[in-house]
Design a protein around this motif. Sequence first.
Motif, PDB file in Angstrom:
ATOM      1  N   SER A 102       0.813  -1.215   0.000  1.00 30.60           N
ATOM      2  CA  SER A 102       0.000   0.000   0.000  1.00 30.60           C
ATOM      3  C   SER A 102       0.850   1.271   0.000  1.00 30.60           C
ATOM      4  O   SER A 102       0.353   2.350  -0.313  1.00 30.60           O
ATOM      5  CB  SER A 102      -0.936   0.012   1.211  1.00 30.60           C
ATOM      6  OG  SER A 102      -0.175  -0.045   2.413  1.00 30.60           O
ATOM      7  N   THR A 103       2.136   1.147   0.356  1.00 27.51           N
ATOM      8  CA  THR A 103       3.032   2.304   0.366  1.00 27.51           C
ATOM      9  C   THR A 103       4.331   1.944  -0.346  1.00 27.51           C
ATOM     10  O   THR A 103       4.908   0.884  -0.087  1.00 27.51           O
ATOM     11  CB  THR A 103       3.348   2.760   1.804  1.00 27.51           C
ATOM     12  OG1 THR A 103       2.130   3.089   2.478  1.00 27.51           O
ATOM     13  CG2 THR A 103       4.256   3.985   1.791  1.00 27.51           C
ATOM     14  N   ASN A 118       8.160   3.452  -1.285  1.00 32.87           N
ATOM     15  CA  ASN A 118       9.163   4.495  -1.066  1.00 32.87           C
ATOM     16  C   ASN A 118       9.751   4.931  -2.400  1.00 32.87           C
ATOM     17  O   ASN A 118      10.191   4.096  -3.200  1.00 32.87           O
ATOM     18  CB  ASN A 118      10.286   3.985  -0.163  1.00 32.87           C
ATOM     19  CG  ASN A 118       9.803   3.705   1.244  1.00 32.87           C
ATOM     20  OD1 ASN A 118       8.842   4.310   1.710  1.00 32.87           O
ATOM     21  ND2 ASN A 118      10.466   2.780   1.920  1.00 32.87           N
ATOM     22  N   GLU A 164       3.171  11.933   2.100  1.00 35.56           N
ATOM     23  CA  GLU A 164       2.544  10.850   1.350  1.00 35.56           C
ATOM     24  C   GLU A 164       1.686  11.409   0.218  1.00 35.56           C
ATOM     25  O   GLU A 164       0.955  12.388   0.406  1.00 35.56           O
ATOM     26  CB  GLU A 164       1.686   9.985   2.270  1.00 35.56           C
ATOM     27  CG  GLU A 164       2.491   9.171   3.276  1.00 35.56           C
ATOM     28  CD  GLU A 164       1.616   8.269   4.116  1.00 35.56           C
ATOM     29  OE1 GLU A 164       0.404   8.545   4.229  1.00 35.56           O
ATOM     30  OE2 GLU A 164       2.124   7.265   4.656  1.00 35.56           O
ATOM     31  N   SER A 212      -1.101  10.055  -2.628  1.00 35.92           N
ATOM     32  CA  SER A 212      -1.965   8.925  -2.969  1.00 35.92           C
ATOM     33  C   SER A 212      -2.282   8.928  -4.469  1.00 35.92           C
ATOM     34  O   SER A 212      -2.680   9.954  -5.035  1.00 35.92           O
ATOM     35  CB  SER A 212      -3.267   8.998  -2.169  1.00 35.92           C
ATOM     36  OG  SER A 212      -4.077   7.878  -2.432  1.00 35.92           O
ATOM     37  N   VAL A 228      -2.178   3.335  -4.176  1.00 38.20           N
ATOM     38  CA  VAL A 228      -0.872   3.251  -3.533  1.00 38.20           C
ATOM     39  C   VAL A 228      -0.442   4.635  -3.067  1.00 38.20           C
ATOM     40  O   VAL A 228      -0.778   5.641  -3.690  1.00 38.20           O
ATOM     41  CB  VAL A 228       0.178   2.656  -4.504  1.00 38.20           C
ATOM     42  CG1 VAL A 228       0.332   3.510  -5.727  1.00 38.20           C
ATOM     43  CG2 VAL A 228       1.520   2.454  -3.815  1.00 38.20           C
ATOM     44  N   LYS A 229       0.281   4.660  -1.960  1.00 37.87           N
ATOM     45  CA  LYS A 229       0.830   5.913  -1.456  1.00 37.87           C
ATOM     46  C   LYS A 229       2.330   5.945  -1.705  1.00 37.87           C
ATOM     47  O   LYS A 229       3.048   5.021  -1.314  1.00 37.87           O
ATOM     48  CB  LYS A 229       0.540   6.071   0.040  1.00 37.87           C
ATOM     49  CG  LYS A 229      -0.939   6.254   0.362  1.00 37.87           C
ATOM     50  CD  LYS A 229      -1.168   6.378   1.859  1.00 37.87           C
ATOM     51  CE  LYS A 229      -2.651   6.584   2.160  1.00 37.87           C
ATOM     52  NZ  LYS A 229      -2.900   6.658   3.618  1.00 37.87           N
ATOM     53  N   PHE A 230       2.785   7.006  -2.369  1.00 41.65           N
ATOM     54  CA  PHE A 230       4.207   7.190  -2.612  1.00 41.65           C
ATOM     55  C   PHE A 230       4.770   8.149  -1.554  1.00 41.65           C
ATOM     56  O   PHE A 230       4.124   9.139  -1.189  1.00 41.65           O
ATOM     57  CB  PHE A 230       4.447   7.764  -4.010  1.00 41.65           C
ATOM     58  CG  PHE A 230       4.095   6.820  -5.128  1.00 41.65           C
ATOM     59  CD1 PHE A 230       4.852   5.679  -5.349  1.00 41.65           C
ATOM     60  CD2 PHE A 230       3.007   7.062  -5.956  1.00 41.65           C
ATOM     61  CE1 PHE A 230       4.545   4.805  -6.383  1.00 41.65           C
ATOM     62  CE2 PHE A 230       2.684   6.200  -6.991  1.00 41.65           C
ATOM     63  CZ  PHE A 230       3.459   5.057  -7.198  1.00 41.65           C
ATOM     64  N   ILE A 231       5.979   7.865  -1.106  1.00 37.02           N
ATOM     65  CA  ILE A 231       6.609   8.721  -0.110  1.00 37.02           C
ATOM     66  C   ILE A 231       8.123   8.730  -0.323  1.00 37.02           C
ATOM     67  O   ILE A 231       8.712   7.703  -0.645  1.00 37.02           O
ATOM     68  CB  ILE A 231       6.255   8.263   1.328  1.00 37.02           C
ATOM     69  CG1 ILE A 231       6.796   9.256   2.371  1.00 37.02           C
ATOM     70  CG2 ILE A 231       6.763   6.869   1.600  1.00 37.02           C
ATOM     71  CD1 ILE A 231       6.293   8.991   3.787  1.00 37.02           C
TER      72      ILE A 231
END
Length: 620
Positions: A44-45, A47, A112, A114, A134-137
């Motif tokens: 779900s996340t 990097n 984050e 989304s 998906v969450k990009f960080i």
Amino acid sequence: MKLFKSSILAILALAASATFTSCSDDNNIVDAPDTGVYIMSQGSTINLPSEGNEVVLTVARHAATDPNSVAVTFTDASGIFSGASTVEFNGDELTTTYTVSFDEAQIVEDTEYSVEIKLDPAQASHYGVTDYTVKFIRLSPWKSLGKVKYYDDIIGSIYKVGPVEYDVELLENEKTPGKYRLVNPYGKVYPFNEPGDYDDSKNYYFEIDASDPDRVIFGMTHTGMNWGEGEIVFTSRAQFYIDNGNDPEAVYQAGWYGKLKDGVITFPTKGIIAGMGDGDYAFPAFYVNANGLFRIVLPGTVIADYSAEIEYTGRFVDASDASQAILSVTLGKDVTKAIVAGAYGTADADAVAASVIEGTLEGTEITESGEVRLPITESGIYTFVVVTYAGDESKEYASATVKIEMGGSADWVDAGTALILDGWMLPAAEYDPYEMMWNTTYQTSASNPGLIKIVEMYGANSPMAQFSLGKYDILIDVSDPELVVMEPQSTGNKLFTDGIMTIANSTYLYLQNGATKEQIVSKKLNCTYYKDENDYVIEFPATACVFNFGTEDWYQTKSQGGIILTPAEAAAAKHVTVSSKQFRSTVHAKAQRLAHPALAGTHKNVTAKKVSSVKFAKAK
């Protein structure tokens, strides 16, 4: 727990197999073959890479006969990320790639983003992931330096709860040495917080850029801490000025940047701005670090103790009737010497300490803690300071401002109660004085019946009680009922970030500038004293209430002030009788005797109009 969960799943699978096997051939259940395209999830996340501006996802199909081209709906609210409108397979390959690109310049570390990637339902697999959120960080490269000593003078300047020192985790940026983060400094670790006072759903970072040790700075910082007046936020005064269009070099020359010296990060007194509210630069705003004690002690730093404390403990009168102030002084362990001195007629401790350091004010030199006696010659306000030294270098100072009565207490006689309509502090802090009146007591002078003392006017019974520094009385001369005079006197109250307020009335300032009684009365600028029914009234018209903070700069409020004296006996000081009962009746009608709300525990900024002495030139 993972083993336990796996065991349960295995048992369930075995039971299901046994159930299906036990069915007759006529009732066999056959799963339909899966077809279509799906996304191979990376969680779900994700990097973001430290270099480059792309993230590559894998898209699969069950068989080469599945669709070669599938429409994709790509949704990104931030506008930073983008992706193709289709995904393509070549030949008989079962997997292919789908690239998500992003604008590197717009990425904010530890934020984050989304994104939703959705395959065309008509061509998508029935069982695989086809609608992928998906969450990009981009995680910043921080390393922990462990716990460090953090000394708060931010909350301690707003609320009367410190300053205080405690341990906070410190991170340093691996890319930019000297760039630091305190982790949740105003969460659970803050000594005066209780559950519910702070948001524990996420981390709050206090980020400080000390990469240039002479220009330490930080921007708007959210604490997640809320004591009922909104989230507390703050920024360095230097950053505030720069954000509002000031030249950084001019801000540096003005002295508002912080410093990193000898392993300690500090900021100048009032070099931090704080507020409470829901947004950046929440208002009302306060100048904090009011005591100049904010600091972060970096790992490996040993702090020398150059601190001091000073307390006025009483007055000593020797055989020749000379008076001395008795002071109790405590010195830190690393102090090599200290100078104790006092100044009459001022509450400006900074100026007194500066005079000691410059050598223009003499004092008594000491090398250890103990009692110190300094000569005093008359009643009034005294500010005593102790300046500490390491060798010949001045380090820190402490102060005590007190009001000393030389004549003893025998001259004053308790006379009754005083109802205060404050025309000074409350209106200057934008409070309605009619909604916050209070009672105290008053005394009259046996030797001078025209002199009235309001006992602890801004003390224990006032809404400002929590800011009171001791017992400070206010003397008012009503010997001429048509021209009441209040000389400058300290309130002994530190409600304002500017310091301890000194109050007076405009009559005193007019007289100091040569105006006559006739001129003042003709303009109806005079303050009066009169009897009305069973009470005695001291009335201050609008603009008569003036104040400063131990400087030559005077301010005036536009609020009416007044004191209603109710004597314990019928006899009282000299008075005049007036026919108008409007002022007294209004005050009594609105008075909430001893039921006023206390102020919200915050130091305030002055909002009154600044006036110069020219404004009080001779009346014409």
